[in-house]
Scaffold this motif. Structure first.
Motif, short mmCIF file in Angstrom:
data_model
loop_
_atom_site.label_atom_id
_atom_site.label_comp_id
_atom_site.label_asym_id
_atom_site.label_seq_id
_atom_site.Cartn_x
_atom_site.Cartn_y
_atom_site.Cartn_z
N UNK A 1 1.29 -1.51 0.00
CA UNK A 1 -0.06 0.12 -0.49
C UNK A 1 1.10 1.44 0.46
N UNK A 2 0.43 2.29 -0.85
CA UNK A 2 1.30 2.98 -0.47
C UNK A 2 0.50 4.61 0.01
N UNK A 3 1.29 4.40 1.61
CA UNK A 3 0.63 6.38 2.26
C UNK A 3 2.21 7.08 2.03
N UNK A 4 1.16 8.46 2.10
CA UNK A 4 2.27 9.28 2.39
C UNK A 4 1.45 9.88 3.58
N UNK A 5 3.08 10.19 4.19
CA UNK A 5 2.15 10.46 6.19
C UNK A 5 3.38 11.86 5.63
N UNK A 6 1.93 12.86 6.63
CA UNK A 6 2.59 14.29 6.93
C UNK A 6 2.49 14.09 8.58
N UNK A 7 3.61 14.60 8.83
CA UNK A 7 3.70 14.67 10.26
C UNK A 7 3.99 16.24 10.16
N UNK A 8 2.88 16.64 11.07
CA UNK A 8 3.00 18.56 11.21
C UNK A 8 2.80 18.84 12.84
N UNK A 35 -6.30 -6.49 -2.65
CA UNK A 35 -4.93 -6.58 -2.09
C UNK A 35 -4.37 -4.58 -2.44
N UNK A 36 -3.42 -5.51 -0.60
CA UNK A 36 -2.95 -3.64 -0.34
C UNK A 36 -1.91 -2.90 -2.16
N UNK A 37 -1.32 -3.84 -2.45
CA UNK A 37 -0.26 -2.85 -3.29
C UNK A 37 -1.20 -2.14 -4.86
N UNK A 38 -2.53 -2.32 -4.88
CA UNK A 38 -3.82 -1.50 -5.36
C UNK A 38 -4.50 -0.50 -5.04
N UNK A 39 -3.56 0.18 -2.99
CA UNK A 39 -4.32 1.43 -3.06
C UNK A 39 -3.59 2.03 -2.32
N UNK A 40 -4.34 3.20 -2.33
CA UNK A 40 -3.00 4.25 -1.99
C UNK A 40 -4.13 5.27 -0.52
N UNK A 41 -3.22 6.11 -0.14
CA UNK A 41 -3.78 6.31 1.09
C UNK A 41 -3.07 7.64 1.86
N UNK A 42 -3.67 8.70 2.41
CA UNK A 42 -2.71 9.97 2.83
C UNK A 42 -3.05 10.09 4.49
N UNK A 72 -12.58 9.27 -0.57
CA UNK A 72 -12.14 9.68 -1.72
C UNK A 72 -13.00 9.56 -3.23
N UNK A 73 -14.07 8.58 -2.73
CA UNK A 73 -15.11 8.10 -3.20
C UNK A 73 -16.22 7.66 -2.74
N UNK A 96 -5.45 2.93 -6.27
CA UNK A 96 -6.27 3.91 -6.41
C UNK A 96 -6.24 4.54 -4.74
N UNK A 97 -6.17 6.12 -4.74
CA UNK A 97 -6.78 6.78 -3.65
C UNK A 97 -8.12 6.35 -2.78
N UNK A 98 -7.81 5.87 -1.27
CA UNK A 98 -8.45 5.04 -1.00
C UNK A 98 -9.27 6.77 -0.26
N UNK A 99 -8.68 8.20 -0.04
CA UNK A 99 -9.24 8.93 0.96
C UNK A 99 -7.56 8.95 1.83
N UNK A 100 -8.39 10.70 2.86
CA UNK A 100 -7.48 10.75 3.72
C UNK A 100 -8.25 11.11 4.87
#
Length: 165
Positions: A1-8, A35-42, A72-73, A96-100
């Motif tokens: 899974x692709x996860x983008x983490x912003x630490x503020x 399948x986790x490799x097909x998804x992204x999350x922020x 995201x949807x 596929x981006x699932x959301x934030x």
């Protein structure tokens, strides 16, 4: 899974958030046969002040909260207690981006302490909870809550996290 983490918020530096988020999010997807490799999350790792602003803006509540999510949807089922219409990404396309989701350190740490839980266990629960929201699950009705909480309990058990309920 692709996860983008912003630490503020600097307090998050004491937590292995990247590892917790990856493990909890992937376990959530696997429980749902995705399948986790097909998804992204922020993920936004912020403080109480920032999440209070977000909570006011998006939910009309002027207080901090532990976790917020923005799908995201809209995958939610029209029938209470039924599974959402889970995404079916293109296996050869980009994830596929699932959301934030956003997490507030002070609220999460305080809740964990008050409940006698470890912070990593509580964060794992909140990440699973946020990912499920991004996939169309909710807890507004009793049937929806039963479905979502049952999934959370099973996913967390697989991660070695005690039942949060």
């Amino acid at each position: 899974m692709e996860i983008d983490i912003l630490i503020e918020a600097p307090a998050w530096d004491a937590v292995a958030l990247e590892e917790l988020a990856q493990t909890a999010a992937e376990a959530t997807l696997r429980e749902l046969a995705l399948e986790p490799e097909h998804f992204a999350l922020s993920v936004l790792a912020c403080d109480d002040a920032r999440i209070a602003v977000l909570n006011a803006e998006f939910r009309g509540k002027q207080t901090p909260t532990n976790v917020l999510s923005w799908p995201a949807t809209d995958c939610a089922s029209a029938i209470a207690g039924q599974m959402p219409d889970l995404p079916a990404p293109d296996p050869v396309g980009p994830p596929e981006e699932i959301g934030d989701i956003a997490l507030a350190f002070e609220t999460c740490a305080r809740e964990a302490d008050e409940a006698g839980k470890t912070l990593p266990h509580h964060l794992s629960h909140l990440i699973v909870h946020g990912v499920l929201h991004c996939l169309g699950f909710d807890h507004e009705t009793d049937p929806d809550a039963a479905l979502m909480e049952g999934l959370e309990t099973r996913i967390l058990a697989r991660l070695g996290v005690p039942d949060p309920y």
